[in-house]
Design an enzyme around this catalytic site. Structure first.
Site, short mmCIF file in Angstrom:
data_model
loop_
_atom_site.label_atom_id
_atom_site.label_comp_id
_atom_site.label_asym_id
_atom_site.label_seq_id
_atom_site.Cartn_x
_atom_site.Cartn_y
_atom_site.Cartn_z
N HIS A 109 2.50 -7.82 5.26
CA HIS A 109 1.14 -8.08 4.18
C HIS A 109 1.16 -7.30 3.06
CE1 HIS A 109 -2.91 -9.40 3.58
NE2 HIS A 109 -3.07 -8.35 3.49
N LEU A 144 -6.64 -12.18 12.16
CA LEU A 144 -5.68 -12.12 10.99
C LEU A 144 -5.44 -10.95 10.33
CD1 LEU A 144 -4.20 -14.38 8.92
CD2 LEU A 144 -6.27 -14.14 7.60
C1 GRF Z 1 4.93 -11.79 -0.57
O1 GRF Z 1 3.61 -11.30 -1.57
C2 GRF Z 1 4.79 -10.95 0.54
O2 GRF Z 1 3.91 -9.89 0.75
C3 GRF Z 1 3.95 -12.09 1.45
O3 GRF Z 1 4.25 -13.44 0.69
C4 GRF Z 1 4.65 -13.15 -0.54
C5 GRF Z 1 5.98 -13.98 -0.74
O4 GRF Z 1 7.08 -13.23 0.15
N1 GRF Z 1 4.01 -11.77 2.77
P1 GRF Z 1 8.81 -13.96 0.09
O5 GRF Z 1 9.08 -13.70 -1.35
O6 GRF Z 1 8.50 -15.42 0.22
O7 GRF Z 1 9.31 -13.29 1.07
#
Ligand code: GRF
Length: 195
Positions: A109, A144
């Protein structure tokens, strides 16, 4: 060797970091990348990395989360994962699904939980005038973004930061934190990781 399934919704940059980390004497290997969006860029990236990739489109199921998850469960169970990693997965999972994998499902997160659960975390940190931001890897529970924290990484908020510049700085740390936590978690080590 622990089997890891990774759930994504988009580009999957965290998924790539996780897959690329699982080599050599790492106690785990990626066995499946699964997206709720058939157009997710991460699916092709997973296949390029030699990992089986599949999609279960959530849209035909509308508000019926249970029906979507019953379909999502099929490729997950077929892959027989020991650990599930949510990595940019943007669907809220029902308590029934979470309970099925409780204790072996992780999520990353983009905030220093318990601050800023939910969405728009960087905008909220900027609006609050925080001097620091970051990311958290935690075990997934029915509440969540509230499960036991396994690791955190901090970044400074810099003058002139926008949501995009802060998100990029945090994302770079995510790509280091998540693999570090997964390696320990797969080895049964629950010592917290702080980067
Ligand atoms: C990122 O901001 C991550 O923190 C959140 O989803 C976003 C995209 O992540 N979990 P990714 O590039 O698809 O791994």
């Amino acid at each position: 060797m622990k089997r890891v399934a990774i759930l994504i919704s988009g580009g999957g940059s965290n998924m790539v970091a996780l897959v690329e980390s699982m080599t050599g004497d790492h106690p785990a290997r990626a066995v499946l990348v699964l997206s709720n969006d058939p157009a997710a860029g991460g699916l092709a990236r997973a296949r390029d990395l030699g990992v089986a990739a599949a999609a279960v489109d959530h849209r035909p199921f509308g508000a019926d989360r249970a029906a979507f998850e019953a379909e999502l469960l099929k490729p997950v169970l077929a892959a027989a994962p020991d650990i599930l990693c949510l990595a940019g997965f943007m669907r809220v999972l029902t308590p029934a699904f979470v309970e099925r994998f409780r204790g072996r499902m992780l999520n990353i997160h983009p905030s220093l939980l318990p601050k800023y659960p939910g969405l728009h975390t960087h905008a909220r940190a900027l609006a609050a005038g925080d001097a620091e931001a970051g990311c958290t890897v935690h075990e997934v529970t029915p509440d969540l973004d509230a499960g036991p924290i396994l690791g955190q990484a901090r970044v400074p908020v810099l003058p002139g930061d926008t949501e995009a510049t802060l998100a990029a700085r945090v994302l770079a740390k995510e790509h280091r934190l998540y693999p570090a936590v997964l390696r320990r978690f797969a080895a049964g080590d629950r010592a917290l990781v702080f980067l």
